[in-house]
Design a protein around this motif. Sequence first.
Motif, short mmCIF file in Angstrom:
data_model
loop_
_atom_site.label_atom_id
_atom_site.label_comp_id
_atom_site.label_asym_id
_atom_site.label_seq_id
_atom_site.Cartn_x
_atom_site.Cartn_y
_atom_site.Cartn_z
N UNK A 5 0.84 -1.20 0.00
CA UNK A 5 0.00 0.00 0.00
C UNK A 5 0.88 1.25 0.00
N UNK A 8 2.26 1.78 -3.48
CA UNK A 8 1.25 2.37 -4.38
C UNK A 8 1.11 3.87 -4.11
N UNK A 9 1.11 4.24 -2.83
CA UNK A 9 1.00 5.65 -2.45
C UNK A 9 2.18 6.47 -2.95
N UNK A 11 4.13 5.70 -5.55
CA UNK A 11 4.01 5.78 -7.02
C UNK A 11 2.98 6.84 -7.38
N UNK A 12 1.85 6.85 -6.66
CA UNK A 12 0.78 7.83 -6.92
C UNK A 12 1.30 9.26 -6.74
N UNK A 13 1.95 9.53 -5.61
CA UNK A 13 2.45 10.88 -5.33
C UNK A 13 3.52 11.28 -6.34
N UNK A 14 4.45 10.35 -6.64
CA UNK A 14 5.53 10.64 -7.58
C UNK A 14 5.00 10.90 -8.97
N UNK A 15 4.06 10.09 -9.43
CA UNK A 15 3.56 10.22 -10.80
C UNK A 15 2.73 11.48 -10.99
N UNK A 16 1.84 11.78 -10.04
CA UNK A 16 1.00 12.98 -10.21
C UNK A 16 1.86 14.25 -10.15
N UNK B 46 -2.71 8.05 -14.98
CA UNK B 46 -2.13 6.87 -14.34
C UNK B 46 -1.91 7.12 -12.84
N UNK B 47 -1.38 8.29 -12.50
CA UNK B 47 -1.10 8.63 -11.10
C UNK B 47 -2.38 8.70 -10.27
N UNK B 48 -3.43 9.28 -10.86
CA UNK B 48 -4.70 9.38 -10.14
C UNK B 48 -5.32 7.99 -9.96
N UNK B 50 -3.55 5.33 -9.47
CA UNK B 50 -2.80 4.81 -8.30
C UNK B 50 -3.35 5.38 -6.99
N UNK B 51 -3.68 6.71 -6.98
CA UNK B 51 -4.29 7.30 -5.78
C UNK B 51 -5.60 6.61 -5.44
N UNK B 53 -6.54 3.48 -6.21
CA UNK B 53 -6.23 2.15 -5.67
C UNK B 53 -5.75 2.28 -4.21
N UNK B 54 -4.89 3.28 -3.98
CA UNK B 54 -4.38 3.55 -2.63
C UNK B 54 -5.54 3.84 -1.66
#
Lengths: 85, 85
Positions: A5, A8-9, A11-16, B46-48, B50-51, B53-54
């Motif tokens: 988890x 995933x968080x 990756x989410x923060x880095x990608x956005x 893609x990032x959103x 991931x958010x 899913x998180x």
Amino acid sequence: MDSFILFIGLVAAGTTSASFFPQVVKVMKTKSTKDISLGMFSLMTFGVLCWLIYGILRKDPAVIAANVVTIVLSGIILFYKIRYS
Amino acid sequence: MDSFILFIGLVAAGTTSASFFPQVVKVMKTKSTKDISLGMFSLMTFGVLCWLIYGILRKDPAVIAANVVTIVLSGIILFYKIRYS
């Protein structure tokens, strides 16, 4: 927290946050901002500033770090939008 | 959590999600996406995701709600960028 988890968080923060970078490169190269919404990047820059204040008040280094990067990138796009339109 | 900090967080989440809306309106009206970066909206969507899913994995209704809205709006901009360029 489960490390999957957390992954995933991150990756989410880095990608956005990173997603703003190709748009910054594009506006700097072309100086053309006609199709970009002033409303989007005004609201976004203000919203990211709120995230930054939220991170500072909660003493959350991840939220602070992600939003320091994002506010600079979003601010550059907003500057180019105002300057070249 | 201090209710002022919560308020700032809600404003931050609401504003950053809502910021996509004027860009959606703009691309739908003009169907012109030349100045919009494909890289930005690919990475952002893609990032959103991931958010989202998180948020689901952490059972966090605020993160889920904000990112369901954002993925739809970001996805529409990405669709128009691919369709009209």
